[in-house]
Motif scaffolding. Structure first.
Motif, short mmCIF file in Angstrom:
data_model
loop_
_atom_site.label_atom_id
_atom_site.label_comp_id
_atom_site.label_asym_id
_atom_site.label_seq_id
_atom_site.Cartn_x
_atom_site.Cartn_y
_atom_site.Cartn_z
N TYR A 234 1.07 67.08 57.76
CA TYR A 234 1.91 66.07 57.08
C TYR A 234 1.24 65.58 55.80
N SER A 235 2.10 65.14 54.87
CA SER A 235 1.55 64.41 53.73
C SER A 235 2.37 63.12 53.59
N PHE A 236 1.87 62.20 52.79
CA PHE A 236 2.52 60.90 52.65
C PHE A 236 2.92 60.65 51.20
N THR A 237 4.21 60.28 50.98
CA THR A 237 4.65 59.89 49.64
C THR A 237 4.67 58.37 49.58
N PRO A 238 3.78 57.77 48.77
CA PRO A 238 3.84 56.31 48.67
C PRO A 238 5.11 55.88 47.95
N ALA A 239 5.83 54.91 48.49
CA ALA A 239 7.10 54.46 47.87
C ALA A 239 6.99 53.01 47.41
N VAL A 240 6.40 52.16 48.23
CA VAL A 240 6.23 50.74 47.89
C VAL A 240 4.80 50.36 48.22
N ASN A 241 4.14 49.71 47.23
CA ASN A 241 2.71 49.50 47.38
C ASN A 241 2.33 48.02 47.22
N ASP A 242 2.23 47.32 48.34
CA ASP A 242 1.66 45.97 48.34
C ASP A 242 2.40 45.00 47.42
#
Ligand code: ATP
Length: 277
Positions: free
Chosen positions: A32-40
């Motif tokens: 798996y990989s992760f696509t950051p969408a909303v960051n803090d």
């Protein structure tokens, strides 16, 4: 209803396509990989505010709206709607919020719009007097009688959006989320929809959060703006403040260019120059 968001974060987990020579290995251990969408991101919206949520394609607007409406669960962070949280008070929150996604209708495609409204009346247990009163008010402003006896598949985009707006407001929600409410709609229908949103906000003090790429929506509707880029909140304040700060920054951009992607830069430039009206 006020909304408080603290350190909201969300990534999408995506299964990697395996290279042919790794196929067997990946069948046994999926990669798996992760696509950051909303960051803090953190912000507060007060009762009765109309807030424009602005950003380029892929900035993280829809992901945030989906978390605020309980469709997606955040990886981290807190969402509090009048002190209520989805974890503890999901049902209560759902009865107080309305949602309209410009590109997806909640109406049954093949039955007359009025029949969908009656279904919602039963589902949300809307008292007869409130249902009738709302149909009357919405008919007046949105010209509902012109099209609610037809099924959505026979409606224009503008008519469909008016029907979806009416459906989302039938049970008098205290907060209304609108994801691209005027996308693809002609100038006259846009004006009607904007007038309607303003009226609902003024008369009922409904808190309204909308995402849009249309600068005219922002200028005619939004007292406040949240600007997001690559999942990060770049600005939280009023349109006037944004223009004033930019004007007083002696042509140094108030939001540094290097932090913006090109289409967001264009949106902000149009706002600074008042080009949307
Ligand atoms: N279901 C999904 N699975 C994987 N990645 C996703 C999914 N939905 C969104 N993303 C990714 O998350 C990021 C944020 O997307 P999001 O839809 O929230 O942006 P947006 O600001 O609403 O864009 P737009 O204006 O184009 O609607 C993008 O990189 C997008 O590719």
């Amino acid at each position: 209803m006020s909304i408080t968001v603290e350190h909201l974060t969300k990534s999408y987990k995506i299964k990697n396509r395996s290279a042919i020579n790794n196929t067997v290995k990946h069948l046994v251990i999926p990669q798996y990989s992760f696509t950051p969408a909303v960051n803090d991101i953190s912000f507060t919206i007060q009762t009765g505010d109309i807030v424009g949520f602005i950003g380029a394609n892929g900035a993280g607007k829809s992901t945030t709206i989906k978390m605020l409406t309980g469709i997606l669960t955040p990886d981290k962070g807190i969402i509090s709607i009048n002190g209520l949280t989805f974890k503890k008070n999901r049902k209560e929150i759902m009865q107080k919020i309305g949602v309209v996604f410009g590109q997806r209708s909640v109406l049954c495609w093949d039955i007359p719009v009025i029949e969908s409204f009656k279904l919602f009346k039963d589902m949300y247990r809307i008292p007869e007097n409130i249902y009738r009163e709302n149909i009357e008010i919405f008919s007046d402003i949105l010209n509902l009688p012109e099209f609610i006896y037809k099924p959505p598949r026979l409606l224009s985009l503008g008519q469909r959006m008016k029907a979806d707006l009416a459906a989302a407001l039938l049970y008098n929600p205290e907060v209304l989320f609108l994801d691209e409410p005027t996308i693809g709609i002609d100038v006259l229908a846009k004006a009607k929809i904007r007038d309607f949103i303003i009226k609902i906000n003024q008369v009922r003090k409904t808190t309204i959060i909308l995402t849009t790429h249309d600068i005219s929506d922002i200028e005619s509707l939004c007292q406040k703006m949240l600007i997001i880029d690559k999942g990060t909140l770049l600005y939280n304040g009023t349109l006037e403040e944004l223009k004033r700060k930019n004007a007083s920054s002696h042509n140094d951009d108030f939001i540094p260019k290097k932090r913006m992607n090109d289409s967001l830069e264009q949106i902000i430039r149009t706002i600074y120059e008042g080009g949307g009206l």
